[in-house]
Design a protein around this motif. Sequence first.
Motif, mmCIF file in Angstrom:
data_model
loop_
_atom_site.group_PDB
_atom_site.id
_atom_site.type_symbol
_atom_site.label_atom_id
_atom_site.label_comp_id
_atom_site.label_asym_id
_atom_site.label_seq_id
_atom_site.Cartn_x
_atom_site.Cartn_y
_atom_site.Cartn_z
ATOM 1 N N VAL A 85 0.699 -1.241 -0.150
ATOM 2 C CA VAL A 85 -0.414 0.087 0.038
ATOM 3 C C VAL A 85 0.765 0.990 0.192
ATOM 4 N N ARG A 86 1.475 1.002 0.889
ATOM 5 C CA ARG A 86 2.731 2.166 0.710
ATOM 6 C C ARG A 86 3.429 2.407 -0.542
ATOM 7 N N ARG A 87 3.913 1.481 -1.244
ATOM 8 C CA ARG A 87 4.757 2.056 -2.686
ATOM 9 C C ARG A 87 3.780 2.168 -3.925
ATOM 10 N N VAL A 88 2.296 1.631 -3.200
ATOM 11 C CA VAL A 88 1.257 2.607 -4.742
ATOM 12 C C VAL A 88 0.503 3.590 -3.655
ATOM 13 N N LEU A 89 1.013 4.638 -2.916
ATOM 14 C CA LEU A 89 0.639 5.354 -2.624
ATOM 15 C C LEU A 89 2.264 6.708 -2.979
ATOM 16 N N ILE A 90 2.855 6.289 -2.919
ATOM 17 C CA ILE A 90 4.034 6.641 -3.296
ATOM 18 C C ILE A 90 4.421 6.792 -5.415
ATOM 19 N N GLY A 91 3.536 6.043 -5.836
ATOM 20 C CA GLY A 91 3.562 5.902 -7.159
ATOM 21 C C GLY A 91 2.426 6.938 -7.488
ATOM 22 N N LEU A 92 1.377 7.178 -6.769
ATOM 23 C CA LEU A 92 0.523 7.453 -6.912
ATOM 24 C C LEU A 92 0.901 9.679 -7.023
ATOM 25 N N ARG A 93 1.411 9.533 -5.845
ATOM 26 C CA ARG A 93 2.051 10.902 -5.313
ATOM 27 C C ARG A 93 2.654 11.288 -5.658
ATOM 28 N N GLY A 94 3.507 10.573 -7.331
ATOM 29 C CA GLY A 94 4.448 11.436 -7.741
ATOM 30 C C GLY A 94 3.852 11.392 -9.453
ATOM 31 N N SER A 95 2.667 10.973 -9.385
ATOM 32 C CA SER A 95 2.201 10.234 -10.866
ATOM 33 C C SER A 95 0.511 12.272 -10.432
ATOM 34 N N LEU A 96 0.530 12.500 -9.818
ATOM 35 C CA LEU A 96 -0.391 13.407 -9.500
ATOM 36 C C LEU A 96 0.057 15.082 -9.678
ATOM 37 N N PRO A 97 -0.899 15.495 -10.179
ATOM 38 C CA PRO A 97 -0.148 17.126 -10.908
ATOM 39 C C PRO A 97 0.480 17.752 -9.591
ATOM 40 N N THR A 98 1.790 18.469 -9.860
ATOM 41 C CA THR A 98 1.891 19.537 -8.186
ATOM 42 C C THR A 98 1.625 21.180 -8.906
ATOM 43 N N GLU A 99 1.704 21.033 -7.492
ATOM 44 C CA GLU A 99 1.440 22.769 -7.883
ATOM 45 C C GLU A 99 2.884 23.803 -7.432
ATOM 46 N N SER A 100 2.709 24.577 -9.080
ATOM 47 C CA SER A 100 4.169 25.422 -8.610
ATOM 48 C C SER A 100 4.524 26.397 -7.181
ATOM 49 N N LEU A 101 5.688 25.992 -7.119
ATOM 50 C CA LEU A 101 6.003 26.277 -6.024
ATOM 51 C C LEU A 101 5.720 27.750 -5.855
ATOM 52 N N PRO A 102 5.562 28.785 -4.610
ATOM 53 C CA PRO A 102 5.202 30.289 -4.964
ATOM 54 C C PRO A 102 6.837 30.801 -5.076
ATOM 55 N N GLN A 103 6.880 32.270 -6.242
ATOM 56 C CA GLN A 103 8.436 32.071 -6.042
ATOM 57 C C GLN A 103 9.221 32.990 -5.167
ATOM 58 N N PRO A 104 9.751 33.370 -4.431
ATOM 59 C CA PRO A 104 9.914 34.573 -3.772
ATOM 60 C C PRO A 104 10.202 36.181 -4.268
ATOM 61 N N LEU A 105 9.685 37.203 -3.063
ATOM 62 C CA LEU A 105 10.005 38.015 -3.657
ATOM 63 C C LEU A 105 11.124 39.116 -4.287
ATOM 64 N N PRO A 106 11.251 39.688 -5.125
ATOM 65 C CA PRO A 106 12.524 40.841 -4.994
ATOM 66 C C PRO A 106 12.452 41.502 -3.594
ATOM 67 N N LEU A 107 13.911 41.448 -3.284
ATOM 68 C CA LEU A 107 14.141 42.116 -2.329
ATOM 69 C C LEU A 107 13.792 43.670 -2.507
ATOM 70 N N ARG A 108 14.083 44.411 -1.076
ATOM 71 C CA ARG A 108 13.479 45.833 -2.019
ATOM 72 C C ARG A 108 14.958 46.983 -1.601
ATOM 73 N N HIS A 109 15.199 47.187 -2.014
ATOM 74 C CA HIS A 109 16.759 48.472 -2.428
ATOM 75 C C HIS A 109 16.444 49.409 -1.430
#
Length: 116
Positions: A85-109
């Motif tokens: 069951v663990r192997r199946v769940l790990i395989g399913l997790r890898g096949s699901l589309p992932t959300e893109s990670l939030p991009q860091p905001l540029p630092l203010r100068h």
Amino acid sequence: MKNPPALRRHTISIVQRGQIVQRVIVDGWTSDEVAAAFDVPKRLVEVWVADYRRYGMASLREDAGQTVAAELIQLTLLRPVRAVVRRVLIGLRGSLPTESLPQPLPLRHSNKDTPR
């Protein structure tokens, strides 16, 4: 004799179980000596000591540990099923589309960052 001594249910408190474990681990008594002193089966003493070594103080509250049949079922049936069951769940997790990670905001100068 209705109940032979080996089949009689022993009422051992948490404190007594702790004393039994202490005699074996700390004081160096053998399981036979402790079993005779507290009038409990040697196998039960060995199970309590093994549970204490595995789970620590929490094992003193629990009952006398699993039976051999329960351990065999866990080893032969439950662990392999859980692994599949663990192997199946790990395989399913890898096949699901992932959300893109939030991009860091540029630092203010600030004005102080300019060279002098």
